[in-house]
Design a protein around this motif. Structure first.
Motif, mmCIF file in Angstrom:
data_model
loop_
_atom_site.group_PDB
_atom_site.id
_atom_site.type_symbol
_atom_site.label_atom_id
_atom_site.label_comp_id
_atom_site.label_asym_id
_atom_site.label_seq_id
_atom_site.Cartn_x
_atom_site.Cartn_y
_atom_site.Cartn_z
ATOM 1 N N PHE A 77 0.835 -1.205 0.000
ATOM 2 C CA PHE A 77 0.000 0.000 0.000
ATOM 3 C C PHE A 77 0.871 1.257 0.000
ATOM 4 O O PHE A 77 0.536 2.261 -0.636
ATOM 5 N N ARG A 78 1.987 1.207 0.721
ATOM 6 C CA ARG A 78 2.891 2.356 0.769
ATOM 7 C C ARG A 78 3.553 2.604 -0.590
ATOM 8 O O ARG A 78 3.638 3.737 -1.053
ATOM 9 N N GLU A 79 4.018 1.550 -1.225
ATOM 10 C CA GLU A 79 4.693 1.694 -2.512
ATOM 11 C C GLU A 79 3.765 2.259 -3.573
ATOM 12 O O GLU A 79 4.161 3.095 -4.396
ATOM 13 N N VAL A 103 -0.688 7.072 2.316
ATOM 14 C CA VAL A 103 0.330 8.118 2.215
ATOM 15 C C VAL A 103 0.431 8.883 3.529
ATOM 16 O O VAL A 103 -0.502 8.890 4.342
ATOM 17 N N ASP A 104 1.551 9.531 3.738
ATOM 18 C CA ASP A 104 1.752 10.428 4.879
ATOM 19 C C ASP A 104 1.608 11.863 4.402
ATOM 20 O O ASP A 104 2.256 12.267 3.426
ATOM 21 N N ILE A 105 0.775 12.633 5.098
ATOM 22 C CA ILE A 105 0.548 14.032 4.753
ATOM 23 C C ILE A 105 0.973 14.900 5.945
ATOM 24 O O ILE A 105 0.601 14.621 7.089
ATOM 25 N N GLU A 106 1.738 15.940 5.673
ATOM 26 C CA GLU A 106 2.135 16.867 6.725
ATOM 27 C C GLU A 106 1.003 17.855 6.980
ATOM 28 O O GLU A 106 0.494 18.483 6.052
ATOM 29 N N ALA A 165 -1.166 9.798 8.451
ATOM 30 C CA ALA A 165 -1.363 8.794 7.407
ATOM 31 C C ALA A 165 -2.833 8.744 7.015
ATOM 32 O O ALA A 165 -3.721 8.861 7.861
ATOM 33 N N MET A 166 -3.087 8.577 5.738
ATOM 34 C CA MET A 166 -4.459 8.433 5.247
ATOM 35 C C MET A 166 -4.421 7.710 3.909
ATOM 36 O O MET A 166 -3.354 7.519 3.309
ATOM 37 N N GLN A 167 -5.586 7.305 3.427
ATOM 38 C CA GLN A 167 -5.662 6.649 2.129
ATOM 39 C C GLN A 167 -5.341 7.649 1.022
ATOM 40 O O GLN A 167 -5.631 8.833 1.131
#
Length: 402
Positions: free
Chosen positions: A334-336, A341-344, A352-354
């Motif tokens: 899922f990360r690749e 994804v990580d959002i600042e 982290a969210m979809q």
């Protein structure tokens, strides 16, 4: 907070989002993820209820809001006032799409009916989401997703036959309605290329649930058969079930194709079962579904989840763990792919969210910012699009319109 315009396939499409809760805003989320310029209209006092929703919060703040309102611009307007309604009419004159999920008749009460809005902007597409749709004897009923899931037959299919029908675990009815509304809006945008005119997209949550019920209605129509709750199994399709592991986990194995089944029993060290007349064909396995599940479960109980997953991958048998949120957030696949994804963020740090679905090769969507503070873009949007100066904005604020 960045509010740069989108670069996805819908870049340049202007959307006005009215309404609250899930179905309409989820439609807006998808359009915004794909690059549309989405202006979310919220009441000045409190905003969308989604700002407070969610069983788990951080520092009293919703963790749902950053997701469902991402990539949107927040404008506060009291739509119960004549001035608020007039501002929406003016915004809609330059918009491509307006989304709403009020109870049918609410827009009409506010003089914001599709007909009125389209009289000023014939290219406007109005996406309307409600519990039961804009027509029919139930149109005026209050209808949340949970009610629609029950009435449209989904709850009757979920869970085990000896227990009350449970909810799926997420607001699936609302989400399906939001997705079908997106499909309708995209189809209407394509039709507009030829006609030059917009149209109304009417989606009921009940419609959306029925739209994914496979052959349930046809089965009843043709044979009188009513599909019932069957727990983790699909009757007649074997083996395809959850099986216990030695370390207290569960593994889902779907070995119901003839070739796949032979690979499964080879992995189990029982290749002779693949040629056994009792199990060699799809039909025979379906007849003996329970005994086959018991046989497989007696084997999986002797292995850890990691061992089983490795074996299933080695032998080409579809299988997977039952993941929780921690598993999903850390899943390397899922990360690749950017599915997680990580959002600042300013309020939560790294969140982290979809990610954006679907993935487009040439014009991908993106997450440009998370759900904004209430009214964060009111002054700029009304100044840029309606030409209101600081004094006019101050007067509207003093009267509680914005």
């Amino acid at each position: 907070m960045s509010t740069r315009t989108g670069t996805g396939p819908l870049a340049g499409i202007k959307v006005i989002e009215l309404g609250a809760f899930i179905a309409g805003p989820f439609c807006g989320q998808i359009l915004a993820d794909l690059g549309a310029d989405v202006v979310k209209v919220e009441p000045p006092s409190g905003g969308d209820a989604m700002r407070q929703w969610g069983a788990v919060q951080r520092d009293g703040k919703s963790l749902w809001w950053p997701v469902i309102a991402r990539n949107k611009q927040s404008v506060t307007l009291d739509l119960r006032t004549a001035e608020g309604q007039e501002i929406v009419r003016k915004l809609a004159r330059e918009a491509d799409v307006l989304i709403e999920n009020f109870r049918p008749g609410t827009l009409e009460k506010w003089n914001l009916s599709p007909e009125a809005l389209q009289a000023d902007n014939e290219r406007l597409i109005v996406g309307r989401v409600s519990g039961f749709g804009q027509t029919g004897p139930y149109r005026n009923r209050a209808g949340f997703g949970a009610i629609a899931e029950a009435m449209a037959g989904l709850r009757n299919l979920a869970g085990y036959p000896d227990q009350p029908p449970p909810r799926v675990g997420v607001s699936i009815g609302d989400s399906l309605a939001g997705m079908f509304t997106v499909i309708g809006i995209l189809a209407a945008l394509e039709a507009r290329h030829g006609s030059g005119r917009g149209q109304t997209v009417d989606v009921g949550i009940t419609d959306s649930i029925l739209g994914v019920l496979e052959s349930v209605v046809s089965e009843y129509s043709a044979t009188g058969a009513i599909r019932r709750r069957t727990g983790s199994t699909l009757p007649g399709i074997a083996p395809s079930n959850l099986y216990p592991t030695a370390d207290g986990s569960w593994i889902l194995i779907a070995g119901n194709g003839d070739g796949i089944f032979r690979r499964l029993v080879t992995a189990m060290g029982r290749p002779e079962l693949g040629e056994d007349p009792r199990y060699a064909t799809h039909r025979e396995r379906g007849i003996r579904q329970r005994e086959l599940d018991d046989l497989i479960a007696s084997w999986t109980r002797t292995r850890t989840i990691a061992d089983l997953l490795d074996l299933m991958e080695e032998h080409g048998v579809p299988a997977g763990p039952v993941s929780d949120a921690a598993d999903v957030a850390g899943n390397p696949h899922f990360r690749e792919r950017g599915t997680v994804v990580d959002i600042e963020t300013e309020d939560y740090g790294t969140l982290a969210m979809q990610g954006v679905v679907p993935r487009l090769s040439e014009t991908p969507g993106s997450i440009r910012w998370v759900g904004p503070p209430l009214g964060a873009h009111t002054d700029r949007i009304l100044a840029e699009r309606l030409g209101l100066d600081e004094q006019a904005l101050a007067d509207l604020r003093a009267r509680g319109v914005i």
